[in-house]
Design an enzyme around this catalytic site. Structure first.
Site, PDB file in Angstrom:
ATOM      1  N   SER A  12     118.714  37.676  24.351  1.00  0.00           N
ATOM      2  CA  SER A  12     119.252  36.879  23.261  1.00  0.00           C
ATOM      3  C   SER A  12     119.372  35.449  23.752  1.00  0.00           C
ATOM      4  CB  SER A  12     120.662  37.361  22.898  1.00  0.00           C
ATOM      5  OG  SER A  12     120.659  38.705  22.526  1.00  0.00           O
ATOM      6  N   SER A  20     116.951  41.097  20.137  1.00  0.00           N
ATOM      7  CA  SER A  20     117.388  39.785  20.571  1.00  0.00           C
ATOM      8  C   SER A  20     118.268  39.180  19.495  1.00  0.00           C
ATOM      9  CB  SER A  20     116.143  38.909  20.778  1.00  0.00           C
ATOM     10  OG  SER A  20     116.502  37.639  21.208  1.00  0.00           O
ATOM     11  N   ASP A  73     119.340  35.859  18.420  1.00  0.00           N
ATOM     12  CA  ASP A  73     119.119  34.432  18.616  1.00  0.00           C
ATOM     13  C   ASP A  73     119.843  33.673  17.521  1.00  0.00           C
ATOM     14  OD1 ASP A  73     117.407  34.797  20.888  1.00  0.00           O
ATOM     15  OD2 ASP A  73     115.898  35.515  19.492  1.00  0.00           O
TER      16      ASP A  73
END
Lengths: 346, 346, 346, 346
Positions: free
Chosen positions: A228, A266, A268
């Site tokens: 991340s 992930s 983000d």
């Protein structure tokens, strides 16, 4: 500066004096670090300005590139376009504790919250440091938030520190990184600063200014990309919340330039704020005068954001030392490949 | 005013002098109507201000309650927060022709579009009048756009006219309706105006100020709810694009108060703009001063929008005459139930 | 059933056997209530199914009508279309504690979280009960989460209980309310259930089935609309995450039918899940067969959601008793106006 | 294959047999090109399958990286998750004409549209070719749509053809480019294909597999970045609309790898569809069985999309010939730098 040591020059823009997010006037950063054996984690706090943020809010925005994450506080920022607490970073399972610590900090500072002034929206973001940190033990306490905030200063450490203590970037040690760029508007110079909590990527895809460093480094951790990245962008430019959001949408371009592939697992998540205007929580005027930038010139901000992001990610790696944690797992610093890097870049 | 005739008072707010969207200074509305046998359709144009809108853009926003529709121009409004053409309404299959007509109108007015000033974003929205209009024949021509725009004025017809010619509301005749409310900010009075293209609902759920009129009217068209509603909100209040979008999210509350159920096959799409600030397309200043309202007072705007929407929908019905179209299909005006309405409301 | 007592019939749909969200097979609800002097608050837990939700996730969606709120867990639901923890409700400042309690509950149940199975996304939503609850004292503890979950059952209390203990609806006592509707698909009967945490509205706008009850009740609390509503929708219909989100967008129509105005200071946040399919967290098949409903029939679900929401809000009021809290503030139950209600509805 | 000529290998994935979007079974592409003096423009059509798309819709999604554009049809795709017409590309000012042409094509094929089957949602996307095309003359006619659709085939030209005739990429000639990647799911091989209409970038930032080609090429057009890119992703994998949207969010990573900076004046808009399931517009079953991929494996799709996008952009350049248009403006092909490229890559 680690990158300058290798003569790596990220883009052509001008860096601020510290080359960090605190080049934006009023912004301060502090860490609380837990690094002992199998516990490798912490908290990083970003203070958007030095006064009472609940009473003097700032314009803010968020952008979610990949929502596989547990950050909190985004919904209200999106609705109202404002931020009213410091931004805290920590490990994934500690978001609740850090949010409560932040609420307690805000209650201490504001005796009208919950009485006459409604409630407060804590902003806490996270990455998962479970590879080398015993995240299940929930070592972070509510009180630790106060320590991270107390440590806030213009000068702050980067790398394996605070929330970045246990993070991993491109299979190497990562964590906290920061960078800044100066931009001209009118006859004034403004600053765009980025701070990242960097915890993503496979070594094989790492590239630095086009150099495929990942391929050169033999060592690789047996590790599926599940990373991340959190980014916080600060500026003293008077960007509206919409202009901030557009700028945040360019953060992934900075990530992609280091080799990011934006895998499934992930989270983000990006936050941005402008220090240009303070929004009084008990504003008495019905109509308020504010400033925004001329949209036709916003590319200057986009470019600064992309470059500062790219460099912040690399800084999170170049400042991080090799770290050993849970089950004796060792995550190496990229600086252990000093010779290889010198050969490639000089 | 048709509703006043029946002593129906929608909410407690103060109406503007015309009780239409043109109470907002500078806003004008014009129609082009095709009503002949099986052709029952048209164009309605809204001019946000009287000058060159491409060169002096306005702050704008959109909100999509139900995206089962074919309106165009939303994407750029969302990205930039501005509108640069008049807003045109027509039937579903004529959106392309009307967009091209609007592009041609803009090209005539601006010889730099496509040369030195980039392109232009036409805004065209639609409902499906196919129940009584032979929509497959594409009777609207590109040139007709110029006629609708030329007809723009402060005084304009409501009901079965322009884009509303063939529309149907709660199984009765609907179409174009409008209403306005005054709001106080500081020591000044501002206006919130709404214009709807109303084409939704089943008779059985129609209610007026809590009175279940739909149940009282025996007649019902054999018709599945597949309707839509377009709403355009104008104001001279300095709302930011985010404040406009929040306001547009309250439009469905006004619809729900008349009995809306927001069925699947409905394109409910809303546009809003503020006339308070003109945005020069060749702005030379790097930083621009603007005004926004104090967010703590935005409920005043929300309430005005809800009330004006509710009344605009009812106006679209009370102004519309019974209309016969394709295949001899007849859609009755609610005013044919005059006795019933008088009995209920007086 | 409180509403039936007054012969109030909300819509024409068929209720489930309990007329609550637990009519959806497998769903259970439990409360933890703190009601003592100035402390009037609690936790309400919704278990989407009776097994390990982290290992067998469900399809889920969210919709934010007004993001002036602090609920957490939405971002990952939006990204992945799944829910992996129970849904907990509490007061605004206790979200962090309840999230941590929920994380601890999930860790106890799943020894692979944080080791080999990534992290977990706790879902916690909130309204502000600060009018009668001393919310600054943070009376909720992390451990209390376990009690709320342990209390989960098919039968559960409504009104001033659990997270609803201190909530207020239309200036009267509100809190937890629930309702359900049956819908036919193919030759099977499915259930749509709604549970609300209701904390919004001014008395003056309250209406019940078109009756303006708010105007009839003289009593009114000196209180600006700053309320919120959380709704959780459950169904055993195989709705996709997109179909769930479309359904959640109709929740405000149910609110509007009781008089909601969706004021600025309101966090109106909705969650939905389908129990029709369990998503194995270690799915071994590359391609998975699932079911969804025929989109052309989705109006059945929309209508059920609107009606169940409207009735759940009213149930939250009719089940709630008069409550005295902080500073001796008293919030009256609507049932204190028994005579008035009987006169109006019978 | 132009890139193979220079031994440029984009990523490590396996290409499909044609290395174009038509490697996805059923997909065909056709052009209509206008290239004469100052008129350099056209239409490109993508047929998602060979049958009646209105009667057998496909799962679809969109993603807007930068909404400074005029593409239409996105709203309904987002709401319903389906596409019901071919996807057409053209120049910015011709979107209305092409939409009307597409509506007429759909009406010819479906005599129930506008009668018993509601309306139809044309999908048309655009970039601005005004640098070398006299875009103000609106040379595209409604009828030209039929020619582009008739030309649809598995084999199709790339470069300065169809909608790509007048487009410019990194200051050199661009236009239509395509590429594909094979992915394994279960024991079957599926295809991810991408087609781009490429019209963005400054020469100085162009890089090919890390090589800074833009810096090497001396020639540069006096041109501010105002470009756009449209991408269409097709796959025979059973991706849900949510999975498609997640995949589209990775398209910018492919762009960034060639040097994209995502400037303000850029409309970057992406469409995706899956051919795995046909959705009958008069579906008679209430509940429908469908397939989706195991989300845990979606990285395979993300990687294929990023690589195919990167290569499609480069193909749009390597296939395009030098073109002279409006005012004698000449946009050079990258292949004019053959020696320089050979030196760099071999």
């Amino acid at each position: 500066d680690a990158l300058i040591k290798y003569s790596v020059n990220i883009g052509k823009g001008t860096r601020g004096p510290n080359n960090t997010i605190t080049d934006v006037e009023g912004v301060r950063v502090g860490h609380y670090t837990l690094s002992e054996d199998h516990i490798q984690t912490g908290i990083t706090a970003i203070l958007p300005h030095g006064d009472n943020l609940f009473k003097e809010k700032l314009t803010a925005a968020t952008y979610v590139m990949n929502g596989f994450g547990k950050s909190i506080g985004l919904m209200q920022i999106d609705e109202l376009g404002t931020i009213e607490t410091p931004i805290l970073m920590t490990n994934t399972l500690s978001v609740g504790r850090v949010a409560t610590g932040l609420v307690r900090y805000m209650l201490e500072q504001n005796d009208d919250i919950g009485v006459s002034a409604g409630s407060v929206n804590p902003v806490v973001c996270e990455c998962n440091d479970g590879y080398i940190n015993a995240i299940r033990e929930l070592p972070i306490k509510e009180e630790d938030v106060f320590k991270a905030i107390e440590n806030c200063a213009i000068d702050f450490e980067q790398g394996a520190v605070g929330a970045g203590t246990g993070m991993m970037t491109y299979g190497l040690k990562g964590g906290i990184g920061s960078s800044s760029r100066l931009v001209e508007f009118g006859d004034k110079t403004y600053t765009v600063g980025v701070l990242v909590l960097s915890n993503f990527g496979n070594l094989s895809t790492l590239q630095i200014e086009g150099h495929k460093i990942g391929d050169l480094i033999k060592y690789e951790i047996e590790h599926e990309e599940k990373g991340s990245m959190i980014a916080v962008l600060a500026t003293d430019l008077p960007l509206s919340e919409r202009q901030l959001k557009r700028t945040l949408k360019r953060i992934p371009a900075g990530m992609a330039r280091t080799g990011a592939h934006f895998g499934n697992g992930s989270g983000d998540v990006f936050f941005g704020f402008s220090t240009a205007r303070r929004i009084n929580y008990r504003e008495t005027d019905d109509i308020i005068s504010i400033q925004v930038i001329n949209e036709n010139l916003i590319d200057r901000v986009f470019n600064a954001a992309i470059k500062a992001t790219e460099e912040a990610i690399l800084n999170s790696m170049f400042y991080a030392q090799t770290t050993v944690g849970r089950e004796g797992r060792c995550v190496k610093s990229i600086t252990e490949y000093d010779e290889l890097l010198r050969a490639e870049f000089t």
